[in-house]
Design an enzyme around this catalytic site. Sequence first.
Site, PDB file in Angstrom:
ATOM      1  N   SER A 142      61.012  32.000 -21.165  1.00 43.98           N
ATOM      2  CA  SER A 142      61.581  30.739 -21.614  1.00 43.98           C
ATOM      3  C   SER A 142      61.388  30.544 -23.121  1.00 43.98           C
ATOM      4  CB  SER A 142      60.999  29.581 -20.815  1.00 43.98           C
ATOM      5  OG  SER A 142      61.691  28.394 -21.043  1.00 43.98           O
ATOM      6  N   ASP A 288      66.997  26.336 -25.379  1.00 42.55           N
ATOM      7  CA  ASP A 288      65.869  27.234 -25.630  1.00 42.55           C
ATOM      8  C   ASP A 288      66.320  28.662 -25.296  1.00 42.55           C
ATOM      9  OD1 ASP A 288      65.972  26.903 -22.862  1.00 42.55           O
ATOM     10  OD2 ASP A 288      63.810  27.012 -22.617  1.00 42.55           O
ATOM     11  N   ASP A 290      66.150  30.888 -22.922  1.00 36.57           N
ATOM     12  CA  ASP A 290      66.795  31.256 -21.658  1.00 36.57           C
ATOM     13  C   ASP A 290      67.774  30.188 -21.185  1.00 36.57           C
ATOM     14  OD1 ASP A 290      64.790  29.420 -20.930  1.00 36.57           O
ATOM     15  OD2 ASP A 290      64.527  30.320 -18.952  1.00 36.57           O
ATOM     16  N   ASP A 292      67.625  27.126 -20.187  1.00 32.99           N
ATOM     17  CA  ASP A 292      67.430  26.163 -19.111  1.00 32.99           C
ATOM     18  C   ASP A 292      67.083  24.781 -19.649  1.00 32.99           C
ATOM     19  OD1 ASP A 292      64.822  26.743 -19.881  1.00 32.99           O
ATOM     20  OD2 ASP A 292      64.064  27.038 -17.848  1.00 32.99           O
TER      21      ASP A 292
END
Length: 543
Positions: A142, A288, A290, A292
Site C-alpha cells: 500500500s 496511494d 495501490d 485503494d
Amino acid sequence: MSDLVRRAEEWLAQDPDPETRAELQEILDSGDAAELQDRFGAKLEFGTAGLRGELGAGPNRMNRVTVMRAAAGLARRLGAGKHVVIGYDARHNSDVFARDSAAVLNGAGLRVSLMAHHWPTPVLAFAVRHLDADAGVMVTASHNPPRDNGYKVYWGDGAQIVPPLDEEISAAIDAVGRVDGLPLGDEWETLSDAAIVEPYLAAVSALPLGDARDLRVVYTPMHGVGGEVLLRAFTTAGFESPSVAEAQFEPDPDFPTVAFPNPEEPGAMDLALQMAEKVGADLVIANDPDADRCAVGVPIPDGGFRMLTGDEVGGLLGEYIINHTSSPDRLVAASIVSSSLLGKIARAYGVRHAETLTGFKWIVKAGDGLVYGYEEALGYSIGSDQGLPVRDKDGIGAALTVAGMAAQAKREGRTLLDLLDYQAGKYGLHATAQLSFRVADLSLIVDAMERLRSDPPRTLGGRTVLSTDDLSMGADGLPPTDGLRYRLDGDARVIIRPSGTEPKLKCYLEVVIPVTTDTSTARAQAVHDLSSLKSDLSMTLGL
C-alpha cells in the site's frame, strides 16, 4: 548465537533468490549478531492484514521464502481444487512474489488466475467475486516506505480475511517445511485486461455519479499503479480525462519525488497542488500506490488549495450516497476511529448506521444493505442500492464519486467547501485530527499503552475525561482490539491504538463545535481545541 547461525544456514540452503542468499551470506561471514537476531529472532506474523514488512533475507523480512511459505499455508487451508486469484502492484519483487505464489498454489492442486499486469488492489478485490473465486491474494504494501512489501489475503466474499481465518492460515504456514521441497506448478490462467479490468470499470462507472460532468481535475497516482485505470475510469464514466502530475504518473517502486508515498504525508501532494494552481483545477485527486485510498484537494477562496481530511470527505460522500440511493433498509458504516458525523447524518435521514473496528475487513461486514463505508485514513467503499461492487476500500470508485459530487455542486454554483459549511450548520462542526508517533522499537508502543491503562489521564486539552473504554475488553458489542477510547466533556473524543501495518502509535481526536454564528468562528475554535488536545497527548504519551 549458534542457534541463530544454524537457522540462518538452513534458510540460506532453501532460498531460491540469489540476491537474498548473497545478503544473508554476507551477514553470516561478518558475524553480525545483532543483524542475525533482528532477522531470525522473530518472524513476520500473519494476521488480518496478511503479511507486511521490509524486504530482505530471513523470517522477519519479506522475501521469496516467506511468500512461498504463506502461499503453501493458504493452499493447505483452502484445499486442492479451490480457485485463487492473484494480483500485484509495482513495488520491488511484487511480480516475483505473485508468480511464486501462483507456482506454489498450483503445485498444491489449486486453480490459479494470475493478473497479467500490475493493477490496483480494488481490481483484485473486485475480481475475487467477479470470477467466483474461493480466495484472492494481493501482493502490495500500500502506502508503506519503498523498502516494504506485503501479502494481503481475501476470502471468497471479496473481503479481507478476519479471525479466525487468519489464525488458521497462520497455523498452516507454521506447519510448512522447507520451500525447496514444495511441488511447483506452471499451469495457471493469465487474466487479461478484458477479463477483469473492463468489468471493473463497468462496475464503478455504474455507481451513482449523477449526470453533471463539467469539472477540471488534476490527478496523481503517487508513483503507483492507479494511473492508467483511473484515467480509463473517468473517460468510461463520461468525465474529461484528468490532467496528471507527470513526474508521479509512471509506477516507480522507489517513489523518488516523495519521502513517503502516502497522500497524507507532508509534501507528498506538492506536485499535484502546484499543477492544480497552474491549470485552475476544480478538484485535486490522489491515490496511494495501490490505489485503494483516495485523497481530495479543493481550491480555497483566497487562492491556493487545501487537502480535505478523510473525515471531511467521508461525511460528504456519506450524505451524497444516502441522497442517491433509495433502498428503505440501506446501511452506512464507518470505523470506530472515524468521525461521529456519519452517524448523525444517517439518523437525520432515517438510515441505519453501524460502527466497526478499524479496517475495511470489518467495515464491509457491517451488515446487509450496506451502500457505503469509510474510514478516516482516506478509505471509501462506494455502493448503490445493489450493494458494493468492491468489498474493500476503492480509491478509484471513490474518485469517480467525488468528481460526480463536485460536478453537481459546481452546476449549482457551489463547491465542496460550501457543502462542508452546510453540514457544519446542520449537524455541528465535527473537526478531527490525528497524532502519530513512529517508533524504531515497538516495545515503546507497548509500554505507552501499559502506562495509559495503569494511570489513565483525568483531563486532556482542558477537558475532563468523562469515561474510559479499554477496547481490548470489547466495547459497544465490538470484538476486542488493542485500543483506548476517552470521552471528554463538551462532546469530544480521543482514541489511541497501535497501527496494524506500521510501527506507529496513532491518536484520533474529535471535537464537535456548534455553529451559532458562522462556520469560520467554529473552525477557529476547533483548531484551538484540537491543538490543546495534541499538546496534552504528546506530554502524556512521552514518545
